[in-house]
Design a protein around this motif. Structure first.
Motif, short mmCIF file in Angstrom:
data_model
loop_
_atom_site.label_atom_id
_atom_site.label_comp_id
_atom_site.label_asym_id
_atom_site.label_seq_id
_atom_site.Cartn_x
_atom_site.Cartn_y
_atom_site.Cartn_z
N ILE A 1 15.71 22.14 7.87
CA ILE A 1 14.55 22.56 7.08
C ILE A 1 14.17 24.02 7.31
CG2 ILE A 1 13.57 20.23 6.98
CD1 ILE A 1 11.50 21.21 9.09
N GLU A 2 14.85 24.69 8.24
CA GLU A 2 14.47 26.05 8.62
C GLU A 2 15.25 27.10 7.83
OE1 GLU A 2 13.41 24.79 13.17
OE2 GLU A 2 15.46 24.75 12.44
N ASN A 3 14.73 28.32 7.81
CA ASN A 3 15.38 29.41 7.06
C ASN A 3 15.62 30.65 7.92
OD1 ASN A 3 12.90 30.92 7.07
ND2 ASN A 3 12.22 29.73 5.31
N ARG B 1 13.20 30.64 -3.24
CA ARG B 1 14.35 29.91 -3.78
C ARG B 1 14.44 28.46 -3.29
NH1 ARG B 1 19.05 34.56 -3.38
NH2 ARG B 1 18.02 36.03 -4.77
N GLY B 2 13.59 28.10 -2.35
CA GLY B 2 13.65 26.74 -1.80
C GLY B 2 14.90 26.51 -0.96
N HIS B 3 15.37 27.54 -0.25
CA HIS B 3 16.59 27.44 0.54
C HIS B 3 16.28 27.19 2.01
CE1 HIS B 3 19.16 29.93 -2.52
NE2 HIS B 3 18.80 28.76 -2.98
N ASN B 4 17.19 26.48 2.65
CA ASN B 4 17.13 26.25 4.09
C ASN B 4 18.55 26.01 4.59
OD1 ASN B 4 17.76 23.39 3.74
ND2 ASN B 4 15.66 23.20 2.99
N PHE B 5 18.70 25.94 5.91
CA PHE B 5 20.03 25.77 6.49
C PHE B 5 20.65 24.41 6.16
CE2 PHE B 5 18.37 29.20 9.17
CZ PHE B 5 19.39 30.11 9.01
N GLY B 6 19.85 23.45 5.74
CA GLY B 6 20.37 22.15 5.36
C GLY B 6 21.25 22.20 4.12
N LEU B 7 21.21 23.30 3.38
CA LEU B 7 22.04 23.45 2.19
C LEU B 7 23.45 23.95 2.51
CD1 LEU B 7 19.41 25.11 -0.18
CD2 LEU B 7 20.14 22.71 -0.13
N LEU B 8 23.75 24.19 3.80
CA LEU B 8 25.04 24.73 4.22
C LEU B 8 25.86 23.69 4.95
CD1 LEU B 8 23.63 28.06 5.66
CD2 LEU B 8 24.72 27.74 3.44
N LYS B 9 27.14 23.99 5.13
CA LYS B 9 27.98 23.19 6.01
C LYS B 9 28.89 24.13 6.78
CE LYS B 9 31.77 22.33 2.80
NZ LYS B 9 32.67 21.37 2.23
#
Length: 185
Positions: free
Chosen positions: A148-150, A114-122
């Motif tokens: 950049i990590e998951n 899915r191209g997800h990483n912790f940078g997509l959260l707040k």
């Protein structure tokens, strides 16, 4: 009053309370556009730093440890809960005597595809609460170092003698849940 920890910080859980028996480990996050599914897990480790047995890996497909001392309260796929999005309960006095450490981890489900990483959260955090008094003992707010990590080993609760210590590890990787399993097997 809660203690805010920085990466690498630790506290003696027993010295924060007159008697600490049961703790709630709460994980929370907010979405910032894309729907990211975080999964909390706990690895119950022996003195060698390895999983006691497969059954001591508590996560969304194994909600309780064999000694029933650690229990995952269920998977939240959206981060939409008002407070903690996922909760893990641990009874420190009931954990099997062979246990020396609890590794508290979070990974992103199907992150690579899915191209997800912790940078997509707040506002992602982990906190430890005394269940009986409902007092928040410590909170660890995540910073942008995991953007950049998951997968992250957020914290470890370590036994020393008869006391338990909380350590904010914040060890990140891009290995998803399987990489965490491989680390502790």
């Amino acid at each position: 009053m809660s203690i805010n920890l920085k990466k690498g910080g630790s506290i003696n859980l027993n010295k924060e309370m007159t008697r600490l028996n049961k703790v709630l480990i709460g994980l929370g996050w907010e979405q910032t556009g894309r729907s990211v599914d975080l999964d909390a897990s706990v690895f119950i480790l022996g003195a060698n730093g390895r999983l006691l047995a497969e059954e001591y890996f508590v996560f969304y497909n194994n909600l309780k440890s064999p000694d029933r001392a650690v229990e995952h309260m269920g998977d939240n796929r959206t981060g939409s809960a008002e407070d903690d999005d996922e909760i893990i309960l641990a009874n420190l006095e009931s954990i099997t005597p062979n246990a020396q450490e609890l590794a508290i981890c979070v990974s992103i489900h199907d992150a690579v595809n899915r191209g997800h990483n912790f940078g997509l959260l707040k506002d992602a955090y982990i906190r430890v609460v005394d269940v009986e008094s409902k007092k928040e003992i410590t909170r660890y707010d995540l910073d942008a170092s995991h953007f950049i990590e998951n997968a992250v080993v957020f914290a470890k609760v370590r036994k020393s003698g008869n006391e338990w210590y909380f350590h904010a590890a914040s060890q990140g990787s891009m290995t998803e849940l399987q990489g965490l399993v491989d680390m502790f097997l």
